[in-house]
Design an enzyme around this catalytic site. Structure first.
Site, PDB file in Angstrom:
ATOM      1  CG  MET A  28      -1.616   1.111   1.142  1.00 40.53           C
ATOM      2  SD  MET A  28      -3.266   1.569  -0.331  1.00 40.53           S
ATOM      3  CE  MET A  28      -2.964   2.482  -0.305  1.00 40.53           C
ATOM      4  CG  HIS A  51       2.573  -0.943  -8.425  1.00 38.96           C
ATOM      5  ND1 HIS A  51       1.261  -1.082  -9.372  1.00 38.96           N
ATOM      6  CD2 HIS A  51       1.229  -0.883  -7.475  1.00 38.96           C
ATOM      7  CE1 HIS A  51       0.117  -1.090  -9.103  1.00 38.96           C
ATOM      8  NE2 HIS A  51       0.523  -0.237  -8.158  1.00 38.96           N
ATOM      9  CD  GLU A  52       2.284  -0.123  -3.609  1.00 38.80           C
ATOM     10  OE1 GLU A  52       1.536   0.672  -3.868  1.00 38.80           O
ATOM     11  OE2 GLU A  52       2.507  -1.800  -4.108  1.00 38.80           O
ATOM     12  CD  GLU A 109      -3.580   0.699  -7.622  1.00 37.95           C
ATOM     13  OE1 GLU A 109      -2.969   0.110  -8.416  1.00 37.95           O
ATOM     14  OE2 GLU A 109      -4.409   1.075  -6.081  1.00 37.95           O
TER      15      GLU A 109
HETATM   16  N1  TRP Z   1      -3.505   0.620  -3.678  1.00 38.56           N
HETATM   17  C1  TRP Z   1      -2.948  -0.979  -3.148  1.00 38.56           C
HETATM   18  C2  TRP Z   1      -2.084  -0.958  -4.413  1.00 38.56           C
HETATM   19  O1  TRP Z   1      -0.569  -0.489  -5.000  1.00 38.56           O
HETATM   20  C3  TRP Z   1      -3.453  -2.153  -3.613  1.00 38.56           C
HETATM   21  C4  TRP Z   1      -4.490  -2.193  -1.631  1.00 38.56           C
HETATM   22  C5  TRP Z   1      -3.220  -2.423  -1.122  1.00 38.56           C
HETATM   23  C6  TRP Z   1      -5.463  -2.198  -1.133  1.00 38.56           C
HETATM   24  N2  TRP Z   1      -4.133  -2.392   0.143  1.00 38.56           N
HETATM   25  C7  TRP Z   1      -5.362  -2.930  -0.065  1.00 38.56           C
HETATM   26  C8  TRP Z   1      -6.980  -1.975  -1.972  1.00 38.56           C
HETATM   27  C9  TRP Z   1      -6.606  -3.403   0.982  1.00 38.56           C
HETATM   28  C10 TRP Z   1      -8.050  -2.444  -1.318  1.00 38.56           C
HETATM   29  C11 TRP Z   1      -7.923  -3.288  -0.043  1.00 38.56           C
HETATM   30  O2  TRP Z   1      -2.684  -1.772  -5.859  1.00 38.56           O
HETATM   31 ZN    ZN Z   2      -1.695   0.186  -6.737  1.00 40.68          ZN
END
Ligand code: TRP
Ligand code: ZN
Length: 887
Positions: free
Chosen positions: A269, A303-304, A326
């Site tokens: 995340m 990606h992050e 995304e």
């Molecule tokens: N935004 C995160 C990504 O890089 C996705 C993500 C991580 C997420 N943890 C999550 C989405 C929990 C929903 C719930 O793609």
């Molecule tokens: Zn993402």
């Protein structure tokens, strides 16, 4: 079923927020038994709101409210109303300070969203709507605020206290407690908030940006994992450099933190300056991690990091725009990985995922456009369509504009929308404005679901020396979209003659003076039926179409097998050389499937064996390409091209084909294996070494099909003497799928003993057993659920055992008595209360019941109905089950 709470949210109902939150101050007091969250919000009415006297409606979920005041006046119980997931205060001034205290219980939070405990560590996951499980707030991405966060906790148990932005002060408190205060100068939506408190160690480095800003980089892990951070750190620095060079994007704070946690619903995340990672996506070492694992870490770290611009600096207006961040970020990380390793291999892997998982989603009950029109539970929309198809849509824009204009477009996008919450439309408009290209029809890729079908045919006129390509496109109906308009489809292509690529002269188009090389072009297919005429074509060509998979479509062209063999050898596009091999494999396997269904005996097409021999004997070829081209189409891809899906026949056909290849090419596989077993120097996750290992291990898999003593010996030796996890896992997979029962049992036991202290390795051990294609696997999977190393609350373990069995082991999941379906339904019902996001994700294989044979359909549907009848379904599971059963 819970239809009462299951309301549908529509994009067309979007309204700007009635209130804004300029500043957010949070104070967390973490105790063993509970956590108190004190929040102070500087709020005002949104001047752009429609209703200037709207009540204040805050989001909040499963919260105990301890105190609530406006401008320091307590709001009494008659002043607010709390129902479901919101709290309403009827009268508020135009501008005010809202204070509230909530009490939460992180140790009881098994959903892994909001603030929760992963072993001894406290951490948060707020995307998409987890912040409302921490405090009352306007939990929507278009409400952006500047945060100050104070964290108090026990100094011994939680020596490390982290949040977004910069550390501004620390303090020792009474009673063995301490405090840290963090300030993030950048405005952000609540979904990017993060907090971590725990007993962690760190690995540190620095990066100097293109304008000389020195950034401190830290990766926080449990002490035992300190030796597994180097690859993530290197990947991070490479990603920072790449984003400067390719997109001109510089990092914008003096600190960047990554934290690894064991219990995590997804991969990682992108919280502002405090990325939180699933351990599986950050830890890596040669002894414990496979090549695929190393590449995953590199890709996810990048990606992050890339989200800092595509997601954080420019964020989404609402969750219907999720692919804005995304899709774009997946495109960015895919290009990064292509630049770091092998471009063709990366493309082949990504297209494989798209054509199996995404095409299946697009053809199933959960099909939705890249920009959905509606949802019940947003967590269900973190899909391969939003991510992978969204990335393909951005890639098509890149193909249509070319690299320079695309870069102009991305510069304009970042510049125009910095600090704002915007839409997919804003992205496309920036690309249009910067390039002058009309993307009007192209926008349908965002609004129409379903995978377009493109049928192409070619005609050579020897008299006129013309070659005419005729394309027809159509798109199947999807839920809520019975009819589709034609898409704007970029078709990258070339024409091959006997002596190589032909120069292209497209009728009605002046040759492009800028390109010295006129052997490839991009056709713009925009109509339902459209012709392209090439002039001065000296001989009947073989067309090379959709190069690099230039659009996410199903292309049908009637190649003869000899033409496919020709393309395999001569196409100057690497991706299409592989694609020709795939399509040849598809034709051969289809034949064997049909034979199996009719109880006939039929041999594998000789041409596949000859082609395989040529590949193995030609040492001028790229080893990675040889490995890819020697891999027959997967069962998942065969299921995509043969419906209704006869799982057992597909499996039998593919096994037969592999065994025939192994038997006929035994000598070649043996020699190649032997040559590739000699490695120069230490293990490196480099493209070159990865290619070598992938071909070597492919040879081993083929040889093990022969079920002879010599292959077994080779396999056991690799298992016992390898210095890296890639080779060990490859040997273990081969052994577990073989019939050498005593050796298999011993090897599994020994592997467990050797690696029981490494949870990520044990997850692989689980997965290998759960994906064995041999009979008896379901029974073994059920035993694994009772294994001491299994935990139903840990998503990685659930994915390794249950997810792998149901999603990657078709032949056993679909066993004819329906026991596989029953098993999955039971697990979904169990997880529905513990972790709804994971429960709902597991349902994927059951939800696509309509593609299978009638007997299987009935059994699958019955299990979905059994889940539907459960008294308390989460919104997540309810949405998938009800849409799967709807007609
Ligand atoms: N935004 C995160 C990504 O890089 C996705 C993500 C991580 C997420 N943890 C999550 C989405 C929990 C929903 C719930 O793609
Ligand atoms: Zn993402």
């Amino acid at each position: 079923m819970r239809d009462a709470q299951a309301t549908t949210i529509y994009l067309k109902d979007y309204q700007v927020p009635d209130f804004l939150i300029d500043r957010t101050a949070l104070h967390f007091e973490i105790f063993d038994s509970h956590t108190l969250v004190h929040s102070t919000l500087a709020m005002r009415r949104n001047p752009a709101a429609k209703n200037a006297s709207a009540p204040l409606v805050l989001d909040g979920c499963e919260l105990e409210l301890e105190a609530l005041s406006i401008d320091d006046q307590a709001v009494t119980e008659s002043g607010y109303e709390s129902a479901g997931e919101s709290l309403t205060i009827h009268t508020v001034p135009d501008s005010f300070t809202l204070r509230c205290t909530t009490r939460i219980y992180p140790q009881n939070n098994t959903s892994l969203e909001g603030l929760y405990k992963s072993s001894t560590m406290y951490c948060t996951q707020c995307e998409a709507e987890g912040f409302r499980k921490i405090t009352y707030f306007l939990d929507r991405p278009d409400v952006m605020s500047v945060y100050t966060v104070t964290v108090d906790a026990d100094s011994k148990r939680c020596p490390v206290l982290l949040s977004n932005g910069n550390l501004v002060s620390t303090e020792t408190l009474e009673g063995g407690r301490h405090r840290a205060v963090w300030e993030d100068p950048h405005k952000k939506p609540a979904y990017l908030f993060a907090l971590v408190a725990g007993d962690l160690e760190r690995v540190s480095d620095t990066f100097t940006t293109m304008n000389g800003r020195k950034v401190d980089l830290h990766i926080y892990v449990e002490e035992k994992d300190l030796d597994k951070c180097d690859h993530a750190m290197l990947s991070l620095k490479n990603a920072m450099t790449w984003d400067e060079e390719v997109y001109g994007r510089e990092y914008d704070l003096d600190i960047f933190n990554i934290v690894a946690v064991d219990d995590f619903n997804m991969g990682a995340m992108e919280n502002k300056s405090l990325n939180i990672f699933n351990t599986s996506c950050v830890l890596a070492s040669p002894g414990t991690t496979t090549d695929a694992g190393f590449q995953r870490v590199e890709g996810v770290v990048a990606h992050e990091y890339f989200h800092n611009w595509s997601g954080n600096r420019v964020t989404c207006r609402d969750w219907f725009q999720l692919s804005l961040k995304e899709g774009f970020t997946v495109f960015r990380d895919a290009e990064f990985s292509a630049d770091m390793g092998s471009r063709v291999v990366k493309r082949v892997e990504d297209v494989g995922l798209l054509r199996t998982a995404q095409f299946a989603e697009d053809a199933g009950p959960m099909a939705h456009p890249v920009r959905p029109d509606s949802y019940m539970e947003i967590s269900n929309f973190y899909t391969v369509t939003i991510y992978e198809k969204g990335a393909e849509v951005v890639r098509m824009i890149h193909t249509l504009l070319g690299p320079e204009l695309f870069r102009k477009g991305s510069d304009l996008y970042f510049d125009r929308f910095d600090g704002q919450a915007v839409t997919c439309e804003d992205f496309v408009k920036a690309m249009e404005d910067a390039s002058g290209m009309d993307l009007g029809q192209f926008r349908l890729w965002y609004s129409q679901a379903g995978t377009p079908q493109v049928d192409a045919r070619g005609e050579y006129d020897a008299e006129a020396n013309t070659y005419t390509l005729t394309f027809k496109q159509s798109c199947p109906k999807t839920p809520g979209q019975p009819q589709k308009e034609p898409f704007h489809i970029p078709i990258a292509m070339g024409l091959l003659g006997d002596a190589g690529a032909l120069r292209l002269e497209l009728k009605g188009e002046a040759p492009n003076p800028d390109t010295a090389d006129n052997t490839h072009t991009v056709l713009h297919l925009k109509q339902a039926e459209q012709q392209f005429v090439f002039e001065n074509v000296p001989e009947k060509p073989v067309p090379s179409l959709l190069r690099g998979f230039s659009a996410p479509v199903k292309l049908q062209f009637d190649y003869s097998r000899d033409e496919l063999l020709f393309l395999m050898q001569h196409d100057d596009d690497g991706f299409n050389r592989w694609e020709a091999a795939q399509q040849l494999g598809v034709l051969a396997l289809k034949e064997l499937v049909a034979a199996h269904q009719n109880n006939e005996v039929r041999a594998l097409d000789e041409r596949l064996i000859t082609a395989g021999r040529n590949l193995l004997n030609d040492d001028s070829l790229d080893l990675a390409m040889v490995a890819l081209m020697l891999t027959l189409p997967t069962e998942a891809y065969m299921a995509e091209v043969m419906q209704p899906v006869d799982v057992l026949s597909i499996h039998a056909a593919r096994m037969q084909a592999r065994l025939e290849l192994a038997t006929a090419l035994k000598e070649e596989f043996t020699n190649t294996y032997r040559t590739l077993s000699r490695r120069q120097g230490d293990y490196q996750p480099s493209a070159e070494q990865i290619a070598q290992r992938s071909l070597k291990n492919l040879c081993l898999q083929y040889l093990m099909l022969l079920n002879d003593e010599h292959s077994l010996q080779v396999c056991m030796e690799q298992l016992d003497t390898s210095d890296n996890m890639t080779d060990r896992i490859a040997a273990l997979v081969a052994l577990v799928n073989s019939e050498h029962e005593p050796q298999k049992a011993l090897a599994l036991q020994k592997f467990y003993q050797d690696w029981q202290h490494e949870p990520l390795v044990i997850n692989q051990w689980f997965q290998i057993q759960a994906t064995s294609h041999l009979p008896g696997t379901l029974k073994r999977v059920q035993e694994l659920l009772n294994h001491p190393a299994f935990e139903i609350r840990n998503p990685n373990k659930v994915r390794a055992v249950i997810g792998a069995f149901c999603g990657q082991n078709a032949v056993n999941f679909h066993q004819t008595d329906g026991a596989g379906y029953r098993f999955l339904a039971d697990r979904v019902i169990e997880l529905n209360t513990l972790n709804p996001q994971i429960a709902s994700r597991l349902l994927g294989p059951l939800s696509k019941w309509r593609k299978y044979l009638p007997e299987q359909q009935a059994l699958m549907k019955a299990e979905l109905e059994r889940i539907a009848a459960e008294p308390k379904l989460s919104r997540d599971v309810f949405e998938v089950v009800s849409k799967s059963l709807a007609d």
